[in-house]
Design a protein around this motif. Structure first.
Motif, PDB file in Angstrom:
ATOM      1  N   MET A 112       0.844  -1.209   0.000  1.00 11.23           N
ATOM      2  CA  MET A 112       0.000   0.000   0.000  1.00 11.23           C
ATOM      3  C   MET A 112       0.877   1.257   0.000  1.00 11.23           C
ATOM      4  O   MET A 112       0.619   2.216  -0.734  1.00 11.23           O
ATOM      5  CB  MET A 112      -0.913   0.012   1.230  1.00 11.23           C
ATOM      6  N   LEU A 113       1.909   1.255   0.853  1.00 10.65           N
ATOM      7  CA  LEU A 113       2.784   2.430   0.963  1.00 10.65           C
ATOM      8  C   LEU A 113       3.480   2.719  -0.362  1.00 10.65           C
ATOM      9  O   LEU A 113       3.578   3.873  -0.800  1.00 10.65           O
ATOM     10  CB  LEU A 113       3.828   2.199   2.062  1.00 10.65           C
ATOM     11  N   LEU A 114       3.970   1.671  -1.013  1.00 12.13           N
ATOM     12  CA  LEU A 114       4.703   1.885  -2.265  1.00 12.13           C
ATOM     13  C   LEU A 114       3.761   2.271  -3.399  1.00 12.13           C
ATOM     14  O   LEU A 114       4.112   3.084  -4.258  1.00 12.13           O
ATOM     15  CB  LEU A 114       5.520   0.642  -2.611  1.00 12.13           C
ATOM     16  N   THR A 115       2.565   1.696  -3.402  1.00 13.96           N
ATOM     17  CA  THR A 115       1.579   2.098  -4.403  1.00 13.96           C
ATOM     18  C   THR A 115       1.233   3.574  -4.200  1.00 13.96           C
ATOM     19  O   THR A 115       1.133   4.343  -5.162  1.00 13.96           O
ATOM     20  CB  THR A 115       0.316   1.220  -4.285  1.00 13.96           C
ATOM     21  N   ALA A 116       1.075   3.962  -2.942  1.00 15.34           N
ATOM     22  CA  ALA A 116       0.784   5.362  -2.635  1.00 15.34           C
ATOM     23  C   ALA A 116       1.941   6.267  -3.063  1.00 15.34           C
ATOM     24  O   ALA A 116       1.736   7.364  -3.602  1.00 15.34           O
ATOM     25  CB  ALA A 116       0.527   5.516  -1.137  1.00 15.34           C
ATOM     26  N   ARG A 117       3.155   5.788  -2.854  1.00 15.96           N
ATOM     27  CA  ARG A 117       4.319   6.580  -3.243  1.00 15.96           C
ATOM     28  C   ARG A 117       4.320   6.821  -4.759  1.00 15.96           C
ATOM     29  O   ARG A 117       4.548   7.933  -5.232  1.00 15.96           O
ATOM     30  CB  ARG A 117       5.595   5.856  -2.794  1.00 15.96           C
ATOM     31  N   ALA A 118       4.028   5.757  -5.531  1.00 12.00           N
ATOM     32  CA  ALA A 118       3.986   5.899  -6.994  1.00 12.00           C
ATOM     33  C   ALA A 118       2.884   6.874  -7.403  1.00 12.00           C
ATOM     34  O   ALA A 118       3.064   7.708  -8.295  1.00 12.00           O
ATOM     35  CB  ALA A 118       3.762   4.538  -7.654  1.00 12.00           C
ATOM     36  N   LEU A 119       1.749   6.783  -6.732  1.00 11.05           N
ATOM     37  CA  LEU A 119       0.640   7.700  -7.040  1.00 11.05           C
ATOM     38  C   LEU A 119       1.031   9.142  -6.748  1.00 11.05           C
ATOM     39  O   LEU A 119       0.809  10.043  -7.568  1.00 11.05           O
ATOM     40  CB  LEU A 119      -0.600   7.308  -6.228  1.00 11.05           C
ATOM     41  N   LEU A 120       1.620   9.366  -5.566  1.00 11.41           N
ATOM     42  CA  LEU A 120       1.963  10.731  -5.172  1.00 11.41           C
ATOM     43  C   LEU A 120       3.080  11.307  -6.050  1.00 11.41           C
ATOM     44  O   LEU A 120       3.170  12.521  -6.229  1.00 11.41           O
ATOM     45  CB  LEU A 120       2.364  10.769  -3.692  1.00 11.41           C
ATOM     46  N   ASP A 121       3.918  10.431  -6.602  1.00 13.75           N
ATOM     47  CA  ASP A 121       4.931  10.926  -7.539  1.00 13.75           C
ATOM     48  C   ASP A 121       4.269  11.416  -8.831  1.00 13.75           C
ATOM     49  O   ASP A 121       4.787  12.294  -9.508  1.00 13.75           O
ATOM     50  CB  ASP A 121       5.941   9.817  -7.862  1.00 13.75           C
ATOM     51  N   GLU A 122       3.116  10.797  -9.173  1.00 16.42           N
ATOM     52  CA  GLU A 122       2.399  11.204 -10.389  1.00 16.42           C
ATOM     53  C   GLU A 122       1.451  12.362 -10.130  1.00 16.42           C
ATOM     54  O   GLU A 122       1.320  13.272 -10.930  1.00 16.42           O
ATOM     55  CB  GLU A 122       1.585  10.024 -10.948  1.00 16.42           C
ATOM     56  N   HIS A 123       0.751  12.281  -9.006  1.00 19.04           N
ATOM     57  CA  HIS A 123      -0.213  13.322  -8.621  1.00 19.04           C
ATOM     58  C   HIS A 123       0.110  13.737  -7.193  1.00 19.04           C
ATOM     59  O   HIS A 123      -0.182  12.998  -6.253  1.00 19.04           O
ATOM     60  CB  HIS A 123      -1.649  12.791  -8.687  1.00 19.04           C
ATOM     61  N   ALA A 124       0.711  14.925  -7.053  1.00 19.05           N
ATOM     62  CA  ALA A 124       1.186  15.337  -5.729  1.00 19.05           C
ATOM     63  C   ALA A 124       0.044  15.432  -4.726  1.00 19.05           C
ATOM     64  O   ALA A 124       0.228  15.183  -3.538  1.00 19.05           O
ATOM     65  CB  ALA A 124       1.923  16.671  -5.837  1.00 19.05           C
ATOM     66  N   ALA A 125      -1.143  15.816  -5.195  1.00 19.99           N
ATOM     67  CA  ALA A 125      -2.286  15.954  -4.285  1.00 19.99           C
ATOM     68  C   ALA A 125      -3.477  15.209  -4.874  1.00 19.99           C
ATOM     69  O   ALA A 125      -4.405  15.809  -5.414  1.00 19.99           O
ATOM     70  CB  ALA A 125      -2.618  17.438  -4.070  1.00 19.99           C
ATOM     71  N   THR A 127      -6.910  13.189  -5.594  1.00 21.49           N
ATOM     72  CA  THR A 127      -8.271  13.202  -5.061  1.00 21.49           C
ATOM     73  C   THR A 127      -8.594  11.808  -4.537  1.00 21.49           C
ATOM     74  O   THR A 127      -7.889  10.829  -4.827  1.00 21.49           O
ATOM     75  CB  THR A 127      -9.286  13.536  -6.164  1.00 21.49           C
ATOM     76  N   ARG A 128      -9.693  11.703  -3.815  1.00 25.71           N
ATOM     77  CA  ARG A 128     -10.126  10.408  -3.299  1.00 25.71           C
ATOM     78  C   ARG A 128     -10.355   9.436  -4.463  1.00 25.71           C
ATOM     79  O   ARG A 128      -9.997   8.268  -4.385  1.00 25.71           O
ATOM     80  CB  ARG A 128     -11.410  10.605  -2.483  1.00 25.71           C
ATOM     81  N   GLU A 129     -10.938   9.941  -5.568  1.00 26.28           N
ATOM     82  CA  GLU A 129     -11.196   9.091  -6.732  1.00 26.28           C
ATOM     83  C   GLU A 129      -9.894   8.574  -7.335  1.00 26.28           C
ATOM     84  O   GLU A 129      -9.808   7.417  -7.735  1.00 26.28           O
ATOM     85  CB  GLU A 129     -11.994   9.865  -7.799  1.00 26.28           C
ATOM     86  N   GLN A 130      -8.898   9.458  -7.423  1.00 23.06           N
ATOM     87  CA  GLN A 130      -7.606   9.021  -7.963  1.00 23.06           C
ATOM     88  C   GLN A 130      -6.973   7.955  -7.069  1.00 23.06           C
ATOM     89  O   GLN A 130      -6.367   7.000  -7.553  1.00 23.06           O
ATOM     90  CB  GLN A 130      -6.655  10.222  -8.116  1.00 23.06           C
ATOM     91  N   VAL A 131      -7.109   8.111  -5.771  1.00 25.82           N
ATOM     92  CA  VAL A 131      -6.565   7.122  -4.837  1.00 25.82           C
ATOM     93  C   VAL A 131      -7.278   5.784  -5.037  1.00 25.82           C
ATOM     94  O   VAL A 131      -6.640   4.732  -5.141  1.00 25.82           O
ATOM     95  CB  VAL A 131      -6.708   7.606  -3.382  1.00 25.82           C
ATOM     96  N   LEU A 132      -8.602   5.837  -5.117  1.00 26.60           N
ATOM     97  CA  LEU A 132      -9.374   4.597  -5.283  1.00 26.60           C
ATOM     98  C   LEU A 132      -8.998   3.894  -6.588  1.00 26.60           C
ATOM     99  O   LEU A 132      -8.854   2.675  -6.640  1.00 26.60           O
ATOM    100  CB  LEU A 132     -10.875   4.894  -5.257  1.00 26.60           C
ATOM    101  N   HIS A 133      -8.842   4.686  -7.650  1.00 29.42           N
ATOM    102  CA  HIS A 133      -8.465   4.097  -8.940  1.00 29.42           C
ATOM    103  C   HIS A 133      -7.097   3.423  -8.839  1.00 29.42           C
ATOM    104  O   HIS A 133      -6.904   2.302  -9.307  1.00 29.42           O
ATOM    105  CB  HIS A 133      -8.445   5.178 -10.016  1.00 29.42           C
ATOM    106  N   TYR A 134      -6.156   4.092  -8.224  1.00 27.97           N
ATOM    107  CA  TYR A 134      -4.786   3.580  -8.138  1.00 27.97           C
ATOM    108  C   TYR A 134      -4.694   2.361  -7.235  1.00 27.97           C
ATOM    109  O   TYR A 134      -3.852   1.491  -7.430  1.00 27.97           O
ATOM    110  CB  TYR A 134      -3.863   4.682  -7.614  1.00 27.97           C
ATOM    111  N   LEU A 135      -5.557   2.301  -6.240  1.00 30.46           N
ATOM    112  CA  LEU A 135      -5.503   1.189  -5.280  1.00 30.46           C
ATOM    113  C   LEU A 135      -6.257  -0.043  -5.762  1.00 30.46           C
ATOM    114  O   LEU A 135      -6.253  -1.064  -5.076  1.00 30.46           O
ATOM    115  CB  LEU A 135      -6.071   1.616  -3.921  1.00 30.46           C
ATOM    116  N   ARG A 136      -6.918   0.051  -6.908  1.00 32.34           N
ATOM    117  CA  ARG A 136      -7.577  -1.146  -7.413  1.00 32.34           C
ATOM    118  C   ARG A 136      -6.508  -2.227  -7.592  1.00 32.34           C
ATOM    119  O   ARG A 136      -5.457  -2.004  -8.182  1.00 32.34           O
ATOM    120  CB  ARG A 136      -8.252  -0.870  -8.762  1.00 32.34           C
ATOM    121  N   GLY A 137      -6.763  -3.409  -7.043  1.00 27.12           N
ATOM    122  CA  GLY A 137      -5.739  -4.445  -7.112  1.00 27.12           C
ATOM    123  C   GLY A 137      -4.759  -4.397  -5.961  1.00 27.12           C
ATOM    124  O   GLY A 137      -3.755  -5.088  -5.982  1.00 27.12           O
TER     125      GLY A 137
END
Lengths: 160, 302
Positions: A112-125, A127-137
């Protein structure tokens, strides 16, 4: 051609440290990290790219280390959960997980932490929707998704 | 655990084809490994040679012209982000954004997806509405065949053992096309995929040509000519009037089997439900409205 059973020299940077290893063509990145480099943060769980427990970043991209040949990481930078903190200072994403209480049994946490890190590198802030999309899987069998999502949104400076 | 194999890294298609011809059944093409390595771990496939096609010149290219060409080793991530894809077929970029999960999208490839011919492929279903053809190369030459002929059944394609899938070519829809892809399911792979394009349906006009493809419920995805015929010539404002007949025609065209995704009857019922929903979304887009805000549980709308 690299022969079956032959060990191939690979050079990679793992958590900021240059490494030279000799791996077989069929060696999976997850096994090399866990067994050769003693980095146990990435977990083998579904073994089929469904759950996210073995997620590591290769050149910044999230991959399933359970289904990724170690030879593919030659020349790459690999980040595992052990490389997130700076010494005793937690990474802001780790801090956010602690603050939000986003850890239950902890088995999925590294992924989860590393997936979040990859997301935050792409989108610094994100949205909840972007987080949900990225966390699928990325599965949490404790089903603690709400706090995990809150933590990642908060790590991006967003309103929970 | 994987069994040992030799790894080849050819730089050209000629070299790769030479290896395939020489090694025969002992060799398989390898790109992202998202399907292949799983079967190898299970011992269902035991190739002695993997031929990595990611370094083959041109295989990672996306090019436009009369048609949009995606090299076999183009990743889902690259499709999602390609300006060319965005310009010629924005829906394809949106579908790529929702394939599997982020880890699969980062390494999984278009060619691998098609060559594996898993019945639960998003891309194959969508590609049928884009008149996709695949390019196969071998030491014997080069041939191009429609995707409908390439995918023969579940995990079965027309690729000969010495052939390499080099690219897929798509014919983008004409401007003014309103389209959507809706998938549904609670498992990792979709239970159902519906791709619908209403071509030349500018606001107020009639549907010039409709394309509807259903995936995941049968062994291979297929267009539904009977449903498409029901949509052709219908005024955009009156699409809702034919929704029932279109959904019925689509449900009658599929021949699902009972499996973990559900019973055959359930799947047929869901085909009708999601065709109707896809039509509602595409019709709204054709009218220039914002797509319906309704969110369908366990469904993804692209």
């Amino acid at each position: 051609m690299i022969d079956a059973g032959a060990r191939v020299p690979i050079r990679l940077v793992v958590n900021g440290r240059a490494r030279e290893l000799a791996v077989a063509t069929h060696a999976l990145l997850l096994d090399v990290l866990r067994d050769d480099l003693d980095l146990k943060g990435a977990k083998r769980s579904c073994d089929s790219q469904v759950c996210g427990a073995c997620t590591v970043l290769v050149d910044g991209l999230a991959v399933s280390a359970c289904t990724y040949l170690a030879v593919e990481a030659d020349g790459c930078a690999v980040l595992t959960v052990e490389g997130l903190a700076e010494g005793d200072t937690l990474h802001p994403i780790q801090r956010a997980f602690v603050d939000a209480g986003a850890v239950q049994c902890g088995f999925c946490t590294a992924g989860m932490l590393l997936t979040a890190r990859a997301l935050l590198d792409e989108h610094a802030a994100p949205t909840r929707e972007q987080v949900l999309h990225y966390l699928r899987g990325s599965l949490c069998r404790c089903t603690g998704y709400r706090k995990i999502v809150e933590a990642i949104v908060a790590a991006g400076g967003g309103d929970r | 655990m994987l069994r040992p194999f030799a790894l080849h890294r050819p730089g050209t298609a000629e070299e790769a084809c030479g290896l395939l011809a020489r090694l025969g059944d002992d060799a398989v093409p390898y790109a992202g490994g998202t399907e292949l390595l799983l079967l190898m771990k299970l011992g269902l496939l035991r190739p002695r040679h993997l031929i990595d096609v990611k370094r083959v010149a041109g295989f990672d290219a996306i090019t436009d012209g009369a048609r949009l060409t995606l090299g076999a080793a183009v990743t889902h991530r690259a499709v999602e982000r390609s300006p060319l894809v965005g310009r010629h077929c924005a829906l394809l970029a949106a579908v790529a954004r929702h394939v599997a999960n982020v880890r699969v999208r980062n390494v999984g490839t278009v060619g691998g997806n098609l060559a594996f011919a898993d019945p639960h492929s998003d891309l194959a279903t969508l590609f049928l509405t884009l008149d996709a053809t695949v390019e196969l190369v071998s030491g014997r030459g080069r041939r191009e065949l429609p995707l409908t002929d390439f995918v023969r059944g579940a995990w079965e394609t027309a690729r000969a053992p010495d052939e390499l899938l080099a690219s897929v070519r798509l014919t983008p829809w004409p401007s003014g096309t309103a389209a959507t892809y809706v998938k549904f399911g609670v498992h990792e792979r979709p239970t159902l995929g519906v791709a619908l394009a209403l071509c030349r349906a500018a606001a107020g006009a009639r549907v010039g040509e409709a394309r509807l493809a259903i995936g995941c419920v049968d062994a291979r995805p297929a267009r539904v000519p009977a449903a498409e015929a029901r949509l052709t010539g219908v005024a955009v404002a009156e699409l809702e009037d034919v929704a029932g007949a279109v959904a019925e025609a689509a449900a009658a065209a599929v021949d699902p089997a009972d499996d973990l995704h559900g019973s055959a009857d359930y799947k047929r019922a869901m085909v009708a439900v999601f065709v109707r929903r896809a039509l509602r979304i595409a019709a709204a887009r054709a009218r220039g409205d914002v797509a319906p805000a309704a969110r369908f549980p366990h469904a993804v709308v692209a």
